[in-house]
Design an enzyme around this catalytic site. Structure first.
Site, mmCIF file in Angstrom:
data_model
loop_
_atom_site.group_PDB
_atom_site.id
_atom_site.type_symbol
_atom_site.label_atom_id
_atom_site.label_comp_id
_atom_site.label_asym_id
_atom_site.label_seq_id
_atom_site.Cartn_x
_atom_site.Cartn_y
_atom_site.Cartn_z
ATOM 1 N N PHE B 249 0.812 -1.212 0.000
ATOM 2 C CA PHE B 249 0.000 0.000 0.000
ATOM 3 C C PHE B 249 0.851 1.272 0.000
ATOM 4 O O PHE B 249 0.404 2.316 0.457
ATOM 5 C CB PHE B 249 -0.968 -0.003 1.197
ATOM 6 C CG PHE B 249 -1.666 -1.320 1.389
ATOM 7 C CD1 PHE B 249 -2.543 -1.796 0.422
ATOM 8 C CD2 PHE B 249 -1.428 -2.113 2.504
ATOM 9 C CE1 PHE B 249 -3.185 -3.006 0.582
ATOM 10 C CE2 PHE B 249 -2.059 -3.343 2.662
ATOM 11 C CZ PHE B 249 -2.938 -3.794 1.692
ATOM 12 N N THR B 477 -1.997 -7.921 -5.600
ATOM 13 C CA THR B 477 -2.751 -7.333 -6.703
ATOM 14 C C THR B 477 -3.188 -8.354 -7.738
ATOM 15 O O THR B 477 -4.056 -8.071 -8.563
ATOM 16 C CB THR B 477 -1.884 -6.296 -7.423
ATOM 17 O OG1 THR B 477 -0.692 -6.955 -7.899
ATOM 18 C CG2 THR B 477 -1.463 -5.189 -6.481
ATOM 19 N N ARG B 598 -8.988 -1.603 -19.595
ATOM 20 C CA ARG B 598 -9.273 -3.014 -19.842
ATOM 21 C C ARG B 598 -9.022 -3.800 -18.574
ATOM 22 O O ARG B 598 -7.968 -3.673 -17.949
ATOM 23 C CB ARG B 598 -8.337 -3.513 -20.950
ATOM 24 C CG ARG B 598 -8.596 -4.931 -21.395
ATOM 25 C CD ARG B 598 -9.606 -4.955 -22.513
ATOM 26 N NE ARG B 598 -9.972 -6.317 -22.885
ATOM 27 C CZ ARG B 598 -9.249 -7.066 -23.725
ATOM 28 N NH1 ARG B 598 -8.158 -6.585 -24.274
ATOM 29 N NH2 ARG B 598 -9.640 -8.299 -24.018
ATOM 30 N N GLY B 673 -5.402 -0.183 -8.837
ATOM 31 C CA GLY B 673 -4.975 -0.380 -7.448
ATOM 32 C C GLY B 673 -5.519 0.633 -6.471
ATOM 33 O O GLY B 673 -5.709 0.343 -5.306
ATOM 34 N N GLU B 674 -5.749 1.831 -6.947
ATOM 35 C CA GLU B 674 -6.083 2.893 -6.009
ATOM 36 C C GLU B 674 -7.497 3.456 -6.167
ATOM 37 O O GLU B 674 -8.070 3.986 -5.227
ATOM 38 C CB GLU B 674 -5.056 4.033 -6.152
ATOM 39 C CG GLU B 674 -3.883 3.838 -5.213
ATOM 40 C CD GLU B 674 -2.544 4.101 -5.858
ATOM 41 O OE1 GLU B 674 -2.322 3.640 -6.999
ATOM 42 O OE2 GLU B 674 -1.705 4.751 -5.232
#
Lengths: 181, 757
Positions: B249, B477, B598, B673-674
């Site tokens: 993170f 991830t 995508r 991811g965020e």
């Protein structure tokens, strides 16, 4: 190490006895990880707050970081390495795998060991804080998502994979709820 | 050269792998406990290090009484500033100059919890006992750990990790004065900590003249390069691996004290040394997100169209290194106005150095801006989604650049449909379910899209299998799996023919797992290498026994990307129940609809986006590091005192996405991811207002704050369009008392001029 601060003990882990000399201060967690190469059990906080080191002691869940190794002698210890039947995954492991019940995987061994105990505790009729009617005659509560969440709350997952973990536990219990598309 | 064999006829898979759900390739290792993280690797003769942290917040080390400790059982050495190997003084690593790496190099103590010594012993128990027995004395100096607007020590930030410290166009004050409706409110967020489940750990040892390291790092290559520079070694002589990483993170993107000290101790002792941080130590050694104090002023016509947007953000940094939480950067691409100003100030305090934490800037910044927009919608008598649709920018509000895709409105449309937003009664405080007040809220979400150059190799083996190597990191991830899918499609083979090896600095330069750019940056290089390999095989290239390997580098392709406003977007929705009697808030459901490029692997993508939204929930309701002004340290540096969302806090969360391929990525990837974290806290906070009628502008929305805020009286009268007024509405300060870096409170607006301009 002197005689006064260490002992020879035998730990029964995943059905196998292991005899070793341990510093009396050694936690069960460190004995597993540092002495017996059983590193599947993880250290997340070392103070009983995160659940990553959850193992089964005589079938009941316990955080190995708060258990001294010398106090675990004579007890049946199950770690994540002992959950599968050889190459065949336990249904709980299979459900975590198929439903992506993890991300980084660090809390996963603890989540799975906890889930095994949750299923047993539920089958034995134990209520939880989420149980509406805790009278013995009410019988075991349905293993709803709310029940699973409550019973699994000792196991933190910082990745936030809780929804898939709950689904995995429910699937393993044969009570999977409707999947949100 | 031995005889080359011809490649077996490639079996073209019936369907592409990208876009289809794939189980994690390392999944079996993760459910059986076989996956090895940094502290899990064995080594013969392994010694254990234990870091000693300062107990004072500012001063100088007067003495380190190591002699008695050296005589304790099992102790091998005690490193401190008087004897530790020297590190490069003007270190400038992957993220620039950084004096936080000067571990045991001087006698200054810049904050409570700064490393002052490291004890190495034969066993962890001996190391810990000796470390706790080590007496360090200090000459202390007065310290200041309190973040507050108006502090004379604060200064304008010249730059942030997300661009310049300040942007300005038009005349904000004139536009505000000419606005029909003005919202002027202060928002605060507390000090927050990453708390990956795996505390940072590293094992270092010398092998055949090379420093071999296993570290919990988000970027093996960057960490190896930085460590080599620090130690004055040839980069070729340092190898770092991080096959499995238990979350990061942002906290595992740099060389941290455990790594530096493990390398030092292994060098001094000539044997393998492991250092694993304790959970408590991670609260001062790995960075955190600074508390923020933000003022947002929005000026709009009665129709809700913005004329003025002014966002000023104050955050804290340490006295060692300046890191600015770039909260005010959020609106630079999100909302336009004739008068548009975004300003950062930063205040150096005697606290640990903050760093990137999931959605840096965007998480606290979106909380402030998206809540302010909700307040504006209320004042305008507009639906919050309608208000946002009316304020869609035609081009980058600050940059003027065109957007390379902008599907925010589509996210809201789809989200409203799925959530059942139509017909929502906008009145606050009128829905009840027994003792619970119910409310719903929404907020926009956005995260920039980018790529960094990377190198990868692809190897064809004579048996028809392929191996791809790239110094990527899978911190949860699903990158390893996504890269396998990307490689398989580029090679026109099934994924089970492809083995992707990651997290080894020897594989070459590759960006860290950060900025939502990991999989995109790595995937680009992997695809390039795999395509090249496929083409060579198709043109009849033979495969020698050692395999046919091609290497790709995306430097040129990435550097030649045209300038656009490139972002992913999302619409966040939440429903909450608030008990006005206890102050408890339960999030009943959340929905996020994203246009984020995508989607490579729907199974893992849904999980990751969900996790981001859990972070928003946790930020909105739970997380708060509380700093003690007397000691300068935290009072809740553990997982009991610092609550992160647990199972029972997290409801059913629905995630959906729109087709939104990036036009300039070979596969259309943007990064996910965020973005799940951006806007989700605001959606929860806006729902709390809708439930109670009370605006909570200070996070987390704790039960005591709910109780202190009360609940607006339930009225049956419909809310009419908000009265038109030019007078700014100010957020009522909760308290006038000084606030700590952790528990910040909105200060009286009169302090604003000195504090924020």
């Amino acid at each position: 190490m002197t005689e006064a601060t260490s002992s020879v003990i035998t730990l029964h882990i995943n059905g196998t006895p292991h005899t070793l000399t341990v510093d009396h201060r050694t936690t069960l967690l460190d004995a597993l990880r540092e002495r017996l190469a059983l590193t599947g059990t993880k250290k997340g906080c070392d103070q009983g707050q995160c659940g990553a080191c959850t193992v089964l002691l005589d079938g009941r869940r316990a955080v190995a970081c708060l258990q001294l190794a010398v106090a675990a002698e004579g007890r049946a210890i199950t770690t994540i390495e002992g959950v599968a039947d050889g190459d065949r995954l336990h249904p709980v492991q299979q459900a975590f795998l198929e439903l992506d019940g993890y991300q980084c995987g660090y809390c996963t061994p603890g989540q799975i060991c906890s889930a095994l105990a949750v299923l047993d505790e539920h089958a034995a009729g134990w209520p939880s804080a989420a149980t509406a009617d805790v009278r013995p005659e009410a019988g075991p509560p349905a293993l709803t998502d709310a029940e699973i969440r409550e019973r699994m709350s000792g196991n933190l997952c910082r990745c936030g994979a809780y929804p898939t973990i709950v689904r995995a536990v429910a699937r393993a219990a044969g009570a999977e709820s409707e999947v949100v598309a | 050269m031995t005889t080359a064999t011809t490649a077996p006829a490639a079996t073209t898979p019936a369907t592409p792998s990208v876009g289809a759900s794939h189980l994690r390739v390392e999944g079996r290792d993760k459910v059986t406990g076989a996956a090895r993280y940094a502290a899990d690797h064995p080594a013969d003769g392994l010694a254990h290090g234990w870091i000693v942290l300062s107990t004072v917040a500012r001063g100088r080390i007067r003495s380190v009484d190591d002699a008695p400790v050296r005589a304790m059982p099992g102790v091998l050495t005690v490193l401190h500033h008087g004897n530790a190997p020297r590190l490069k003084e003007d270190f400038a690593g992957t993220f620039g100059p950084d004096a936080t790496t000067r571990i045991l190099q001087h006698d200054r103590v810049p904050h409570a919890g700064w490393p002052v010594a490291c004890v190495v012993a034969e066993t962890p128990e001996q190391a810990r006992e000796a470390a706790e027995a080590l007496v360090v004395t200090y000459d202390t100096e007065p310290h200041d750990v309190t973040l507050r607007p108006g502090h004379p020590g604060s200064h304008p930030a010249e730059t942030t990790a997300m661009g310049p410290g300040r942007t300005e166009k038009g005349d904000v004050e004139a536009e505000l004065a000419a606005s029909d409706i003005v919202v002027d409110a202060w928002y605060t967020t507390p000090e927050e900590h990453h708390n990956p489940m795996e505390p940072h750990a590293a094992m270092a040892r010398w092998e055949d003249g090379r420093l071999e390291v296993v570290d919990s790092t988000q970027g093996a290559y960057a960490t190896a390069r930085d460590l080599a520079q620090l130690l004055g070694l040839d980069p070729a002589d340092v190898r770092v691996r991080s096959e499995h990483v238990g979350g990061g993170f942002g906290s595992k993107a740099q060389a941290r004290p455990h790594l530096v000290l493990a390398a030092m101790a292994a060098t001094v002792l000539g044997r393998p040394v492991r250092i694993a941080l304790t959970r408590r130590q991670t609260f001062s050694l790995i960075g955190h997100r600074s508390a923020t104090v933000q003022r947002v002023r929005l000026g709009a016509g009665a129709d809700g169209r913005l004329r003025a947007l002014d966002h000023a953000a104050l955050s804290a940094t340490s006295t060692v290194h300046e890191f600015v939480e770039p909260s005010a950067a959020y609106a630079r691409s999100m909302y336009d106005a004739s008068g548009h100003r975004t300003v950062h100030r930063v205040l150096p305090l005697d606290v640990p150095t903050p760093t990137f934490m999931r959605a840096p800037g965007e998480a606290p910044g979106s909380f402030a801006v998206e809540c302010a927009l909700d307040e504006l919608a209320e004042r305008c008598g507009l639906d919050p989604i309608v208000l946002r649709a009316r304020n869609e920018p035609a081009a980058g509000p600050v940059s003027g650049l065109p957007f390379a895709g902008h599907r925010l409105a589509d996210c809201f449309t789809e989200g409203a449909r799925r959530f059942g937003w139509a017909g929502r009664d906008p009145r606050p405080g009128v829905r009840r379910d027994g003792r619970w007040l119910l409310g719903t809220g929404t907020a926009a979400s956005s995260f920039f899209t980018g790529a960094f150059p990377a190198t990868a190799t692809a190897t064809a083996h004579a048996d028809g299998a392929f191996t791809v190597r790239i110094a990527a990191a899978d911190i949860g991830t699903g990158a390893r799996t996504a890269l396998t899918q990307l490689a398989a499609d580029a090679l026109d083979v099934a994924p089970d023919r492809v083995r992707v090896l990651i997290a080894d600095s020897d594989f070459g330069d590759a960006w860290v797992a950060g900025g939502s750019m990991g999989t995109r940056s790595w995937g680009w290089a992997v695809r390039l290498a795999a395509r090249d390999l496929r083409d060579r095989l198709a043109s009849g290239a033979g495969i020698p026994p050692e395999g046919l390997t091609v290497r790709a580098n995306t430097e040129e392709a990435v550097r030649s990307l045209a300038a656009y406003e490139r972002h992913a977007y999302g619409a966040q929705f939440a429903e909450v129940a608030v008990d006005p009697g206890t102050g408890e808030i339960r999030v009943r459901r959340m929905l996020g609809v994203f246009a984020a490029g995508r989607i490579v692997n729907p199974l893992t993508a849904r999980n990751q986006l969900t996790g981001g939204m859990v972070w928003g929930l946790s930020m909105a309701l739970h997380e708060e590091a509380v700093r003690d002004t007397a000691s300068g340290g935290l009072v809740n540096a553990d997982l009991a005192g610092y609550h992160v969302a647990a199972h029972a806090d997290v409801p059913a969360i629905e995630v959906a996405w729109l087709d939104d391929p990036d036009p300039d990525d070979p596969v259309g990837i943007k990064g996910i991811g965020e973005i799940g974290t951006v806007g989700s806290a605001a959606a929860v906070a806006n729902a709390v207002w809708h439930a109670t009628g009370v605006r909570h502008r200070d996070l987390p929305i704790r039960p005591d704050r709910v109780l202190a805020g009360g609940a607006a009286p339930v009225t049956a009268a419909p809310v009419t369009a908000a009265p038109v007024t030019a007078a700014p509405v100010t957020a009522a300060p909760v308290t006038a008392a000084p606030v700590t870096a952790a528990s910040v409170t909105a200060a009286p607006v009169e302090q604003d001029r000195a504090g924020h301009r």
